[in-house]
Scaffold this motif. Structure first.
Motif, PDB file in Angstrom:
ATOM      1  N   GLY A 181       0.781  -1.487   0.284  1.00  0.00           N
ATOM      2  CA  GLY A 181      -0.054   0.414  -0.059  1.00  0.00           C
ATOM      3  C   GLY A 181       0.992   1.777   0.058  1.00  0.00           C
ATOM      4  O   GLY A 181       0.471   2.073  -0.699  1.00  0.00           O
ATOM      5  N   LEU A 182       1.955   1.141   0.984  1.00  0.00           N
ATOM      6  CA  LEU A 182       2.733   2.423   0.775  1.00  0.00           C
ATOM      7  C   LEU A 182       3.686   2.622  -0.585  1.00  0.00           C
ATOM      8  O   LEU A 182       4.140   4.186  -0.453  1.00  0.00           O
ATOM      9  N   ALA A 183       3.660   1.609  -0.609  1.00  0.00           N
ATOM     10  CA  ALA A 183       4.991   1.484  -2.035  1.00  0.00           C
ATOM     11  C   ALA A 183       3.959   1.947  -3.083  1.00  0.00           C
ATOM     12  O   ALA A 183       4.350   2.263  -4.018  1.00  0.00           O
ATOM     13  N   ILE A 184       2.930   2.185  -3.550  1.00  0.00           N
ATOM     14  CA  ILE A 184       1.394   2.723  -4.285  1.00  0.00           C
ATOM     15  C   ILE A 184       1.424   4.195  -3.754  1.00  0.00           C
ATOM     16  O   ILE A 184       1.476   4.936  -5.140  1.00  0.00           O
ATOM     17  N   VAL A 185       1.315   4.167  -2.697  1.00  0.00           N
ATOM     18  CA  VAL A 185       0.906   5.561  -2.475  1.00  0.00           C
ATOM     19  C   VAL A 185       1.965   6.270  -2.743  1.00  0.00           C
ATOM     20  O   VAL A 185       2.166   7.351  -3.471  1.00  0.00           O
ATOM     21  N   LYS A 186       3.839   5.919  -2.448  1.00  0.00           N
ATOM     22  CA  LYS A 186       4.381   6.633  -2.748  1.00  0.00           C
ATOM     23  C   LYS A 186       4.867   6.820  -4.374  1.00  0.00           C
ATOM     24  O   LYS A 186       5.136   8.113  -4.736  1.00  0.00           O
ATOM     25  N   ARG A 187       4.710   6.134  -5.112  1.00  0.00           N
ATOM     26  CA  ARG A 187       4.306   6.005  -6.885  1.00  0.00           C
ATOM     27  C   ARG A 187       3.303   7.257  -7.286  1.00  0.00           C
ATOM     28  O   ARG A 187       3.777   8.037  -7.954  1.00  0.00           O
ATOM     29  N   LEU A 188       2.322   7.308  -6.471  1.00  0.00           N
ATOM     30  CA  LEU A 188       1.334   7.743  -6.898  1.00  0.00           C
ATOM     31  C   LEU A 188       1.449   8.903  -6.277  1.00  0.00           C
ATOM     32  O   LEU A 188       1.041  10.495  -7.357  1.00  0.00           O
ATOM     33  N   CYS A 189       2.109   9.598  -5.641  1.00  0.00           N
ATOM     34  CA  CYS A 189       2.603  10.946  -4.692  1.00  0.00           C
ATOM     35  C   CYS A 189       3.326  11.303  -5.661  1.00  0.00           C
ATOM     36  O   CYS A 189       3.501  12.534  -6.211  1.00  0.00           O
ATOM     37  N   HIS A 190       4.297  11.392  -6.298  1.00  0.00           N
ATOM     38  CA  HIS A 190       5.655  10.718  -7.120  1.00  0.00           C
ATOM     39  C   HIS A 190       4.742  11.376  -8.985  1.00  0.00           C
ATOM     40  O   HIS A 190       5.731  12.559  -9.356  1.00  0.00           O
ATOM     41  N   LEU A 191       4.136  10.516  -8.883  1.00  0.00           N
ATOM     42  CA  LEU A 191       3.190  10.931 -10.358  1.00  0.00           C
ATOM     43  C   LEU A 191       2.272  12.678 -10.640  1.00  0.00           C
ATOM     44  O   LEU A 191       2.373  12.800 -11.523  1.00  0.00           O
ATOM     45  N   LEU A 192       1.933  12.830  -8.941  1.00  0.00           N
ATOM     46  CA  LEU A 192       0.956  13.994  -9.068  1.00  0.00           C
ATOM     47  C   LEU A 192       1.791  14.927  -8.531  1.00  0.00           C
ATOM     48  O   LEU A 192       1.645  16.334  -8.486  1.00  0.00           O
ATOM     49  N   GLY A 193       2.739  14.696  -8.411  1.00  0.00           N
ATOM     50  CA  GLY A 193       4.429  16.130  -8.034  1.00  0.00           C
ATOM     51  C   GLY A 193       4.390  16.337  -6.824  1.00  0.00           C
ATOM     52  O   GLY A 193       4.640  17.474  -5.798  1.00  0.00           O
ATOM     53  N   ASN A 194       3.892  15.359  -5.491  1.00  0.00           N
ATOM     54  CA  ASN A 194       3.375  16.061  -4.062  1.00  0.00           C
ATOM     55  C   ASN A 194       4.719  15.150  -3.532  1.00  0.00           C
ATOM     56  O   ASN A 194       5.262  14.156  -3.938  1.00  0.00           O
ATOM     57  N   SER A 195       5.090  15.382  -2.270  1.00  0.00           N
ATOM     58  CA  SER A 195       5.888  15.164  -1.693  1.00  0.00           C
ATOM     59  C   SER A 195       5.254  14.502  -0.702  1.00  0.00           C
ATOM     60  O   SER A 195       3.429  14.698  -0.356  1.00  0.00           O
ATOM     61  N   LEU A 196       5.667  13.730  -0.027  1.00  0.00           N
ATOM     62  CA  LEU A 196       5.126  12.665   1.009  1.00  0.00           C
ATOM     63  C   LEU A 196       5.991  12.029   2.032  1.00  0.00           C
ATOM     64  O   LEU A 196       7.732  11.826   1.806  1.00  0.00           O
ATOM     65  N   THR A 197       5.445  12.867   3.107  1.00  0.00           N
ATOM     66  CA  THR A 197       6.579  12.260   4.227  1.00  0.00           C
ATOM     67  C   THR A 197       6.252  11.620   5.861  1.00  0.00           C
ATOM     68  O   THR A 197       4.444  11.609   5.508  1.00  0.00           O
ATOM     69  N   VAL A 198       6.553  10.729   6.249  1.00  0.00           N
ATOM     70  CA  VAL A 198       5.910  10.520   7.831  1.00  0.00           C
ATOM     71  C   VAL A 198       6.717  10.441   9.288  1.00  0.00           C
ATOM     72  O   VAL A 198       8.202  10.868   9.500  1.00  0.00           O
ATOM     73  N   SER A 199       6.273  10.964   9.753  1.00  0.00           N
ATOM     74  CA  SER A 199       6.895  10.792  11.256  1.00  0.00           C
ATOM     75  C   SER A 199       6.028  10.260  12.351  1.00  0.00           C
ATOM     76  O   SER A 199       4.508  10.142  12.101  1.00  0.00           O
ATOM     77  N   SER A 200       6.465   9.314  12.963  1.00  0.00           N
ATOM     78  CA  SER A 200       5.726   8.653  14.361  1.00  0.00           C
ATOM     79  C   SER A 200       6.635   8.676  15.250  1.00  0.00           C
ATOM     80  O   SER A 200       7.615   8.698  15.629  1.00  0.00           O
ATOM     81  N   ARG A 201       6.036   7.792  16.273  1.00  0.00           N
ATOM     82  CA  ARG A 201       6.338   7.815  17.683  1.00  0.00           C
ATOM     83  C   ARG A 201       6.073   6.458  18.500  1.00  0.00           C
ATOM     84  O   ARG A 201       4.850   6.590  18.175  1.00  0.00           O
ATOM     85  N   LEU A 202       6.804   5.961  18.602  1.00  0.00           N
ATOM     86  CA  LEU A 202       6.732   4.098  19.078  1.00  0.00           C
ATOM     87  C   LEU A 202       5.579   4.518  19.982  1.00  0.00           C
ATOM     88  O   LEU A 202       5.433   5.992  21.328  1.00  0.00           O
ATOM     89  N   GLY A 203       4.254   3.880  20.624  1.00  0.00           N
ATOM     90  CA  GLY A 203       3.323   4.084  21.777  1.00  0.00           C
ATOM     91  C   GLY A 203       2.538   4.779  21.180  1.00  0.00           C
ATOM     92  O   GLY A 203       1.324   5.412  22.336  1.00  0.00           O
ATOM     93  N   ARG A 204       3.166   5.883  20.443  1.00  0.00           N
ATOM     94  CA  ARG A 204       1.550   6.917  20.071  1.00  0.00           C
ATOM     95  C   ARG A 204       1.228   7.442  18.630  1.00  0.00           C
ATOM     96  O   ARG A 204      -0.128   7.715  18.979  1.00  0.00           O
ATOM     97  N   GLY A 205       1.859   6.348  17.990  1.00  0.00           N
ATOM     98  CA  GLY A 205       0.553   6.920  17.010  1.00  0.00           C
ATOM     99  C   GLY A 205       1.818   7.098  15.823  1.00  0.00           C
ATOM    100  O   GLY A 205       2.703   7.368  15.623  1.00  0.00           O
ATOM    101  N   THR A 206       1.164   7.413  13.821  1.00  0.00           N
ATOM    102  CA  THR A 206       1.786   7.956  13.352  1.00  0.00           C
ATOM    103  C   THR A 206       1.151   8.931  12.692  1.00  0.00           C
ATOM    104  O   THR A 206       0.270   9.383  12.555  1.00  0.00           O
ATOM    105  N   MET A 207       2.060   9.860  11.784  1.00  0.00           N
ATOM    106  CA  MET A 207       1.528  11.143  11.266  1.00  0.00           C
ATOM    107  C   MET A 207       1.796  10.961   9.809  1.00  0.00           C
ATOM    108  O   MET A 207       3.174  10.959   8.874  1.00  0.00           O
ATOM    109  N   PHE A 208       1.094  10.253   8.268  1.00  0.00           N
ATOM    110  CA  PHE A 208       1.592  10.497   6.973  1.00  0.00           C
ATOM    111  C   PHE A 208       0.542  12.158   6.360  1.00  0.00           C
ATOM    112  O   PHE A 208       0.227  12.481   6.882  1.00  0.00           O
ATOM    113  N   ARG A 209       2.178  12.782   5.717  1.00  0.00           N
ATOM    114  CA  ARG A 209       1.663  14.087   5.479  1.00  0.00           C
ATOM    115  C   ARG A 209       2.010  14.401   3.640  1.00  0.00           C
ATOM    116  O   ARG A 209       3.157  13.809   3.586  1.00  0.00           O
ATOM    117  N   VAL A 210       0.748  14.194   2.823  1.00  0.00           N
ATOM    118  CA  VAL A 210       0.824  14.655   1.555  1.00  0.00           C
ATOM    119  C   VAL A 210       0.752  16.075   0.952  1.00  0.00           C
ATOM    120  O   VAL A 210       0.030  16.837   1.623  1.00  0.00           O
TER     121      VAL A 210
END
Length: 210
Positions: A181-210
């Motif tokens: 799923g995330l490999a596909i998201v990475k390619r989709l963002c590249h196709l749209l010219g968008n940046s894709l980043t992620v930040s995360s903390r163990l035990g707290r959660g994750t945030m994906f940013r496009v």
């Protein structure tokens, strides 16, 4: 050519299940569990083929983005309506904070990004909530998908966009998805010219940013 035998297999399994039910409870009760296993394997095979073929199409450059004006709130509301039942089954709250803004993008490809990111958040969250937020900036908007899952170790963050990579999952364990799923998201963002980043903390959660 790859999809045809996989599709035929699913039809044969459905016919087999129907035939067993006509044989009476003694036969059906003994064999239905095996048919269930075949059906689960067939679905996994179909999902894997679709994901691999999607990756191949992106890498071959045969998918192109067609930008048009898109209402952000309507697009995201429609996507989350489909995903909300899956979140409810896991006891998760799925919320959105989306202003009524117009984006210029490919609606189909953006919808797939949202579907994959939110599905991923649902799959790896045991409790809490998932938030999809759209935050306007001067010349762009930020799409954020927050979850309250177990988080991802910093050492694993560069690897999560690789094909078949699953954080903390044995190589052959596909119960939490195929790792595509995330490999596909990475390619989709590249196709749209968008940046894709992620930040995360163990035990707290994750945030994906496009």
């Amino acid at each position: 050519d790859l999809r045809q035998p996989a599709h035929a297999l699913s039809l044969y399994v459905a016919a087999l299940r129907q035939g067993l039910r006509m044989k009476g409870p003694d036969v059906s009760d003994a064999l239905i569990p095996a048919v269930d296993g075949i059906q689960a394997a067939s679905r996994s095979l179909d999902a894997l083929l679709n994901a691999v073929l999607d990756i191949s199409r992106f890498d071959a450059g045969v998918v192109s983005a067609e930008a048009a004006e898109v209402g952000a709130r309507a697009l995201i509301d429609e996507a989350l309506t489909v995903l909300r039942s899956g979140a409810s089954e896991r006891g998760l709250r799925l919320r959105s904070r989306v202003p009524d803004v117009t984006l210029r993008t490919d609606a189909t490809l953006l919808r797939r990004i949202i579907d994959n990111l939110v599905s991923n958040a649902i799959r790896f969250s045991r409790s809490g909530g998932i938030l999809v937020a759209l935050r306007p900036r001067r010349d762009h908007v930020l799409l954020q998908v927050w979850d309250q899952g177990s988080g991802i170790a910093a050492a694993n963050l560069p690897l999560i966009f690789d094909e078949f990579y699953q954080v903390g999952r044995p190589e052959r364990d596909r119960s939490h998805g195929l790792g595509m799923g995330l490999a596909i998201v990475k390619r989709l963002c590249h196709l749209l010219g968008n940046s894709l980043t992620v930040s995360s903390r163990l035990g707290r959660g994750t945030m994906f940013r496009v």
